[in-house]
Design a protein around this motif. Structure first.
Motif, PDB file in Angstrom:
ATOM      1  N   LEU A  21     -15.584   0.132   7.200  1.00  0.00           N
ATOM      2  CA  LEU A  21     -16.471  -0.966   6.822  1.00  0.00           C
ATOM      3  C   LEU A  21     -15.807  -1.914   5.826  1.00  0.00           C
ATOM      4  CD1 LEU A  21     -19.871   0.911   6.471  1.00  0.00           C
ATOM      5  CD2 LEU A  21     -19.225  -0.732   8.227  1.00  0.00           C
ATOM      6  N   ALA A  22     -15.057  -1.351   4.892  1.00  0.00           N
ATOM      7  CA  ALA A  22     -14.369  -2.187   3.903  1.00  0.00           C
ATOM      8  C   ALA A  22     -13.360  -3.101   4.581  1.00  0.00           C
ATOM      9  CB  ALA A  22     -13.682  -1.311   2.861  1.00  0.00           C
ATOM     10  N   CYS A  23     -12.632  -2.580   5.552  1.00  0.00           N
ATOM     11  CA  CYS A  23     -11.639  -3.395   6.254  1.00  0.00           C
ATOM     12  C   CYS A  23     -12.306  -4.443   7.130  1.00  0.00           C
ATOM     13  CB  CYS A  23     -10.708  -2.509   7.071  1.00  0.00           C
ATOM     14  SG  CYS A  23      -9.586  -1.548   6.051  1.00  0.00           S
ATOM     15  N   SER A  24     -13.430  -4.094   7.718  1.00  0.00           N
ATOM     16  CA  SER A  24     -14.118  -5.087   8.551  1.00  0.00           C
ATOM     17  C   SER A  24     -14.727  -6.188   7.686  1.00  0.00           C
ATOM     18  CB  SER A  24     -15.196  -4.420   9.403  1.00  0.00           C
ATOM     19  OG  SER A  24     -16.232  -3.912   8.599  1.00  0.00           O
ATOM     20  N   ALA A  25     -14.980  -5.879   6.409  1.00  0.00           N
ATOM     21  CA  ALA A  25     -15.515  -6.879   5.484  1.00  0.00           C
ATOM     22  C   ALA A  25     -14.422  -7.746   4.866  1.00  0.00           C
ATOM     23  CB  ALA A  25     -16.309  -6.198   4.378  1.00  0.00           C
ATOM     24  N   GLY A  26     -13.156  -7.427   5.175  1.00  0.00           N
ATOM     25  CA  GLY A  26     -12.074  -8.280   4.710  1.00  0.00           C
ATOM     26  C   GLY A  26     -11.046  -7.613   3.811  1.00  0.00           C
ATOM     27  N   MET A  27     -11.268  -6.356   3.470  1.00  0.00           N
ATOM     28  CA  MET A  27     -10.287  -5.665   2.624  1.00  0.00           C
ATOM     29  C   MET A  27      -9.054  -5.325   3.457  1.00  0.00           C
ATOM     30  SD  MET A  27     -10.695  -2.156   0.380  1.00  0.00           S
ATOM     31  CE  MET A  27     -11.752  -2.821  -0.872  1.00  0.00           C
ATOM     32  N   ILE A  28      -7.886  -5.478   2.867  1.00  0.00           N
ATOM     33  CA  ILE A  28      -6.632  -5.154   3.542  1.00  0.00           C
ATOM     34  C   ILE A  28      -6.518  -3.638   3.647  1.00  0.00           C
ATOM     35  CG2 ILE A  28      -4.120  -5.321   3.327  1.00  0.00           C
ATOM     36  CD1 ILE A  28      -4.590  -7.950   1.805  1.00  0.00           C
ATOM     37  N   GLN A  29      -5.913  -3.168   4.742  1.00  0.00           N
ATOM     38  CA  GLN A  29      -5.794  -1.735   4.986  1.00  0.00           C
ATOM     39  C   GLN A  29      -5.117  -1.017   3.829  1.00  0.00           C
ATOM     40  OE1 GLN A  29      -4.043  -0.756   8.747  1.00  0.00           O
ATOM     41  NE2 GLN A  29      -5.357  -2.144   9.864  1.00  0.00           N
ATOM     42  N   ARG A  30      -4.092  -1.618   3.280  1.00  0.00           N
ATOM     43  CA  ARG A  30      -3.367  -0.985   2.174  1.00  0.00           C
ATOM     44  C   ARG A  30      -4.259  -0.851   0.945  1.00  0.00           C
ATOM     45  NH1 ARG A  30       2.827  -2.321   0.763  1.00  0.00           N
ATOM     46  NH2 ARG A  30       3.119  -0.679  -0.742  1.00  0.00           N
ATOM     47  N   GLN A  31      -5.069  -1.875   0.680  1.00  0.00           N
ATOM     48  CA  GLN A  31      -6.002  -1.813  -0.443  1.00  0.00           C
ATOM     49  C   GLN A  31      -7.056  -0.723  -0.220  1.00  0.00           C
ATOM     50  OE1 GLN A  31      -7.421  -5.850  -0.381  1.00  0.00           O
ATOM     51  NE2 GLN A  31      -6.339  -6.342  -2.283  1.00  0.00           N
ATOM     52  N   ALA A  32      -7.545  -0.640   1.004  1.00  0.00           N
ATOM     53  CA  ALA A  32      -8.555   0.373   1.324  1.00  0.00           C
ATOM     54  C   ALA A  32      -7.989   1.775   1.143  1.00  0.00           C
ATOM     55  CB  ALA A  32      -9.057   0.182   2.749  1.00  0.00           C
ATOM     56  N   ALA A  33      -6.752   1.975   1.564  1.00  0.00           N
ATOM     57  CA  ALA A  33      -6.116   3.281   1.408  1.00  0.00           C
ATOM     58  C   ALA A  33      -6.006   3.654  -0.067  1.00  0.00           C
ATOM     59  CB  ALA A  33      -4.742   3.272   2.059  1.00  0.00           C
ATOM     60  N   LYS A  34      -5.631   2.697  -0.886  1.00  0.00           N
ATOM     61  CA  LYS A  34      -5.495   2.966  -2.313  1.00  0.00           C
ATOM     62  C   LYS A  34      -6.860   3.178  -2.962  1.00  0.00           C
ATOM     63  CE  LYS A  34      -3.071   1.336  -6.373  1.00  0.00           C
ATOM     64  NZ  LYS A  34      -2.134   0.352  -6.909  1.00  0.00           N
ATOM     65  N   HIS A  35      -7.835   2.384  -2.574  1.00  0.00           N
ATOM     66  CA  HIS A  35      -9.179   2.476  -3.149  1.00  0.00           C
ATOM     67  C   HIS A  35      -9.852   3.810  -2.831  1.00  0.00           C
ATOM     68  CE1 HIS A  35     -13.022   1.048  -4.655  1.00  0.00           C
ATOM     69  NE2 HIS A  35     -13.579   1.487  -3.541  1.00  0.00           N
ATOM     70  N   PHE A  36      -9.741   4.261  -1.576  1.00  0.00           N
ATOM     71  CA  PHE A  36     -10.393   5.498  -1.149  1.00  0.00           C
ATOM     72  C   PHE A  36      -9.488   6.720  -1.264  1.00  0.00           C
ATOM     73  CE2 PHE A  36     -12.757   2.170   1.179  1.00  0.00           C
ATOM     74  CZ  PHE A  36     -14.007   2.426   0.648  1.00  0.00           C
ATOM     75  N   ASN A  37      -8.254   6.505  -1.744  1.00  0.00           N
ATOM     76  CA  ASN A  37      -7.284   7.581  -1.950  1.00  0.00           C
ATOM     77  C   ASN A  37      -7.000   8.369  -0.659  1.00  0.00           C
ATOM     78  OD1 ASN A  37      -5.465   8.955  -3.560  1.00  0.00           O
ATOM     79  ND2 ASN A  37      -6.945  10.523  -4.129  1.00  0.00           N
ATOM     80  N   ILE A  38      -6.765   7.625   0.418  1.00  0.00           N
ATOM     81  CA  ILE A  38      -6.361   8.219   1.693  1.00  0.00           C
ATOM     82  C   ILE A  38      -5.109   7.479   2.171  1.00  0.00           C
ATOM     83  CG2 ILE A  38      -8.644   9.047   2.379  1.00  0.00           C
ATOM     84  CD1 ILE A  38      -9.000   6.571   4.068  1.00  0.00           C
ATOM     85  N   SER A  39      -4.433   8.031   3.150  1.00  0.00           N
ATOM     86  CA  SER A  39      -3.191   7.419   3.619  1.00  0.00           C
ATOM     87  C   SER A  39      -3.474   6.158   4.433  1.00  0.00           C
ATOM     88  CB  SER A  39      -2.385   8.408   4.459  1.00  0.00           C
ATOM     89  OG  SER A  39      -3.025   8.633   5.691  1.00  0.00           O
ATOM     90  N   ARG A  40      -2.473   5.291   4.501  1.00  0.00           N
ATOM     91  CA  ARG A  40      -2.609   4.065   5.300  1.00  0.00           C
ATOM     92  C   ARG A  40      -2.775   4.396   6.783  1.00  0.00           C
ATOM     93  NH1 ARG A  40       2.368   0.645   3.518  1.00  0.00           N
ATOM     94  NH2 ARG A  40       3.149   2.674   2.949  1.00  0.00           N
TER      95      ARG A  40
END
Length: 50
Positions: free
Chosen positions: A9-28
């Motif tokens: 959902l974060a990526c579909s809202a415009g967050m970059i995949q790399r940012q989402a990985a860092k934010h949720f502490n999961i791998s890219r």
């Protein structure tokens, strides 16, 4: 599994995949799989719903 849905959902809202990985502490790679829906968890969950 909820974490992957949040990343999707974060990526579909415009967050970059790399940012989402860092934010949720999961791998890219996990974020990429969550976006495409190609993870084993998604497939097994969908099959269980049928």
């Amino acid at each position: 599994m909820e974490l992957y849905l949040k990343a999707q959902l974060a990526c579909s809202a415009g967050m970059i995949q790399r940012q989402a990985a860092k934010h949720f502490n999961i791998s890219r790679d996990s974020v990429a799989k969550a976006i495409t829906g190609s993870s084993r968890l998604d497939r097994s969950f969908c099959c269980a719903l049928r």
